[in-house]
Enzyme design. Structure first.
Site, PDB file in Angstrom:
ATOM      1  N   GLY A  51     -27.837  17.651  36.159  1.00  0.00           N
ATOM      2  CA  GLY A  51     -28.520  16.519  36.758  1.00  0.00           C
ATOM      3  C   GLY A  51     -27.728  15.610  37.805  1.00  0.00           C
ATOM      4  CG  HIS A  52     -24.131  13.534  36.543  1.00  0.00           C
ATOM      5  ND1 HIS A  52     -23.842  14.071  35.305  1.00  0.00           N
ATOM      6  CD2 HIS A  52     -24.227  12.264  36.306  1.00  0.00           C
ATOM      7  CE1 HIS A  52     -23.610  12.987  34.361  1.00  0.00           C
ATOM      8  NE2 HIS A  52     -24.293  11.951  35.165  1.00  0.00           N
ATOM      9  CG  MET A 111     -21.017   5.645  33.680  1.00  0.00           C
ATOM     10  SD  MET A 111     -21.257   4.479  32.425  1.00  0.00           S
ATOM     11  CE  MET A 111     -22.489   5.246  31.405  1.00  0.00           C
ATOM     12  N   GLY A 148     -30.575   8.857  39.686  1.00  0.00           N
ATOM     13  CA  GLY A 148     -31.571   9.728  39.297  1.00  0.00           C
ATOM     14  C   GLY A 148     -32.658   8.891  38.751  1.00  0.00           C
ATOM     15  CB  SER A 152     -23.457  12.183  29.473  1.00  0.00           C
ATOM     16  OG  SER A 152     -23.485  12.260  30.972  1.00  0.00           O
ATOM     17  CG  ASP A 199     -30.497   6.673  33.697  1.00  0.00           C
ATOM     18  OD1 ASP A 199     -30.624   6.306  32.618  1.00  0.00           O
ATOM     19  OD2 ASP A 199     -30.022   7.675  34.314  1.00  0.00           O
ATOM     20  CG  HIS A 226     -25.771  16.267  33.100  1.00  0.00           C
ATOM     21  ND1 HIS A 226     -26.524  16.187  33.852  1.00  0.00           N
ATOM     22  CD2 HIS A 226     -25.539  15.393  32.321  1.00  0.00           C
ATOM     23  CE1 HIS A 226     -27.038  14.850  33.648  1.00  0.00           C
ATOM     24  NE2 HIS A 226     -26.262  14.257  32.647  1.00  0.00           N
TER      25      HIS A 226
END
Ligand code: AMP
Length: 285
Positions: free
Chosen positions: A38-39, A32, A149, A188, A152, A36
């Protein structure tokens, strides 16, 4: 050079056709935006595994059960494109709303069972929105592999089940949670916390780790959870929606990690809802 941004399905399909004709493998990383590290870890994994990589950015209105949360969700497309330089991403797909939900759109995808608990209990309709948009992104991108990830964790399980149940020919891959040096899981939503809020939120991870260590030592979960909730409240988490030990496969509650299990938490800090989870060692016989 930033990767090209495509906004229309027909353009994406045209690219995809050339890749498939050349016998190339295609990956998708759905996001979305407000990217950061993580993405970016998902992007890195996708680029290492596949010939072509599509990163999607779509703030999906159907997965927000709160209009204010949707309105305040960070939208940083320009910066996101810059962050994707240098990985080998082929396309950033930023579908216009009409590409996902055209006029008269009427189909909903609902995964039952797994979505009754945790996020499903506190964010009504959230997973229908997730399953629907992710199914559409899988079908639109025609990817062979998709990267999600473990941050989630329930979403990862729901997406895997959806793809399996609908026979979508895609492999869904779960990647480890990336954390700040403080231990706070990158999100985020962290952008909306003050410096002080970030510091207090960082207490969540060590509290979870302590519980996981004591579970691995054979203690039962209920008293540990009571203790952890008190510590979280003292740290400034004013509403702890869940703090559960659940089996990974079916997300059923456990009192001891007798099979692969996760500790999963959702709690509010300074008006921001944070979620996190960690794996717990399985007890030997
Ligand atoms: P979002 O943009 O929040 O919808 O997230 C897009 C993808 O990035 C999802 O698969 C998330 O699970 C994943 N993701 C978000 N935060 C992290 C993180 N800290 N570590 C690893 N993956 C993450």
């Amino acid at each position: 050079m930033t990767p090209p941004i495509l906004r229309h399905l027909s353009d994406l399909r045209a690219k995809h056709a050339t890749w498939i004709r050349a016998g190339e493998s295609v990956a998708v990383v759905p996001t979305m935006g407000a990217l950061h590290a993580g993405h970016l870890s998902l992007v890195e994994a996708a680029c290492a595994d596949c010939d072509r990589v599509i990163v999607t950015i779509f703030v999906n209105p159907r997965q927000f059960n709160n209009a204010a949360d949707l309105a305040s969700y960070p939208r940083t497309e320009h910066d996101d494109a810059k962050k994707l330089v240098g990985f080998g991403v082929d396309v950033i797909y930023v579908p216009d709303g009409g590409q996902i939900y055209p006029e008269g759109y009427a189909t909903n995808i609902s995964v039952t069972g797994l979505t009754d608990v945790l996020e499903g209990e506190f964010r009504f309709g959230h997973f229908d929105g997730v399953a629907t948009v992710v199914a559409k992104l899988f079908l639109q991108t025609g990817a062979h592999r998709a990267y999600f990830g473990q941050k989630d964790f329930q979403q990862l399980m729901v997406v895997k089940r959806m793809a399996r149940d609908l026979d979508i020919p895609i492999e869904v891959i779960g990647c480890p949670t990336v954390r700040e040096t403080s231990g706070l899981a990158m999100s985020s939503r962290n952008l909306r916390l003050s410096a002080e809020g970030l510091e207090r939120a960082a207490k969540l991870y060590p509290i979870m780790q302590q519980v996981a260590a004591r579970l691995a030592g054979g203690e039962s979960f209920a008293p540990l959870a009571d203790e952890a909730r008190i510590k979280l409240q003292a740290a400034g988490f004013n509403d702890i929606e869940y703090f559960d030990l659940r089996c990974e496969e079916h997300l059923q509650l456990l009192d001891r990690p007798t099979r692969p299990a996760r500790l999963l938490v959702a709690a509010w800090m300074d008006g921001i809802r944070l979620i996190d989870n960690i794996a717990v060692d399985v007890l030997g016989n």
